[in-house]
Design an enzyme around this catalytic site. Sequence first.
Site, PDB file in Angstrom:
ATOM      1  N   HIS A  50      49.210  71.096  -6.736  1.00  0.00           N
ATOM      2  CA  HIS A  50      50.082  71.971  -5.963  1.00  0.00           C
ATOM      3  C   HIS A  50      49.619  71.983  -4.502  1.00  0.00           C
ATOM      4  O   HIS A  50      48.522  71.511  -4.186  1.00  0.00           O
ATOM      5  CB  HIS A  50      50.106  73.395  -6.548  1.00  0.00           C
ATOM      6  CG  HIS A  50      48.805  74.112  -6.514  1.00  0.00           C
ATOM      7  ND1 HIS A  50      48.039  74.357  -7.633  1.00  0.00           N
ATOM      8  CD2 HIS A  50      48.118  74.663  -5.480  1.00  0.00           C
ATOM      9  CE1 HIS A  50      46.957  75.009  -7.294  1.00  0.00           C
ATOM     10  NE2 HIS A  50      46.973  75.209  -5.989  1.00  0.00           N
TER      11      HIS A  50
HETATM   12  P1  TYD Z   1      46.230  77.781 -10.651  1.00  0.00           P
HETATM   13  O1  TYD Z   1      46.155  78.124  -9.213  1.00  0.00           O
HETATM   14  O2  TYD Z   1      47.473  77.112 -11.142  1.00  0.00           O
HETATM   15  O3  TYD Z   1      44.972  76.909 -11.082  1.00  0.00           O
HETATM   16  P2  TYD Z   1      44.554  75.414 -10.679  1.00  0.00           P
HETATM   17  O4  TYD Z   1      45.090  75.111  -9.340  1.00  0.00           O
HETATM   18  O5  TYD Z   1      43.070  75.435 -10.725  1.00  0.00           O
HETATM   19  O6  TYD Z   1      45.072  74.477 -11.711  1.00  0.00           O
HETATM   20  O7  TYD Z   1      45.966  79.111 -11.485  1.00  0.00           O
HETATM   21  C1  TYD Z   1      45.787  79.109 -12.886  1.00  0.00           C
HETATM   22  C2  TYD Z   1      46.230  80.465 -13.417  1.00  0.00           C
HETATM   23  O8  TYD Z   1      45.412  81.498 -12.898  1.00  0.00           O
HETATM   24  C3  TYD Z   1      47.663  80.808 -13.061  1.00  0.00           C
HETATM   25  O9  TYD Z   1      48.245  81.418 -14.188  1.00  0.00           O
HETATM   26  C4  TYD Z   1      47.535  81.816 -11.964  1.00  0.00           C
HETATM   27  C5  TYD Z   1      46.207  82.479 -12.232  1.00  0.00           C
HETATM   28  N1  TYD Z   1      45.505  82.895 -10.991  1.00  0.00           N
HETATM   29  C6  TYD Z   1      45.399  84.237 -10.696  1.00  0.00           C
HETATM   30  O10 TYD Z   1      45.881  85.122 -11.437  1.00  0.00           O
HETATM   31  N2  TYD Z   1      44.733  84.602  -9.557  1.00  0.00           N
HETATM   32  C7  TYD Z   1      44.189  83.682  -8.721  1.00  0.00           C
HETATM   33  O11 TYD Z   1      43.581  84.060  -7.696  1.00  0.00           O
HETATM   34  C8  TYD Z   1      44.331  82.294  -9.034  1.00  0.00           C
HETATM   35  C9  TYD Z   1      43.755  81.219  -8.141  1.00  0.00           C
HETATM   36  C10 TYD Z   1      44.988  81.944 -10.181  1.00  0.00           C
END
Ligand code: TYD
Length: 134
Positions: A50
């Site tokens: 992303h």
């Molecule tokens: P995501 O940002 O998609 O993780 P990555 O980029 O590491 O693959 O986040 C994973 C999950 O965690 C998603 O359901 C959102 C949640 N999340 C939060 O609730 N708070 C946060 O600060 C972050 C970064 C993620």
Amino acid sequence: MSNFKLFNFSEIGDERGSLVALESLKNIPIDIERVYYIYGTSMKQERGFHAHKELRQIAICVNGSLDILMDDGNTKETITLDTPSKGLLIDRMQWHVMKNFSPSCVLLVLADDEYRESDYIRDYEHFANEVNNA
Ligand code: TYD
């Protein structure tokens, strides 16, 4: 010359070990609003995929190692983080993929805003179009 910004933090070290101190808008260019960390990731797992519209973040591998594929829509580069004394700026509109996590990897991320799903671009074509039309 890289399009991506890697910081070498000053280490305060003595016979007891090392210490790195980070202060908002002093030795890092963001105002820290949120901190999260990623750990217990299997080697085969890839995360990220992303970009953020506005959020700016600094990723620091405080233990172990991983690779982060950075892509600003024009240039792609894989950056290895394997020391707590380095930090990678993940700027707004930079697509990123985290991979090759070592079993002991702990990735600390400093972010300049609270979590907002609406700030994410999770579709690569959408990201590429946004960058090219900017
Ligand atoms: P995501 O940002 O998609 O993780 P990555 O980029 O590491 O693959 O986040 C994973 C999950 O965690 C998603 O359901 C959102 C949640 N999340 C939060 O609730 N708070 C946060 O600060 C972050 C970064 C993620």
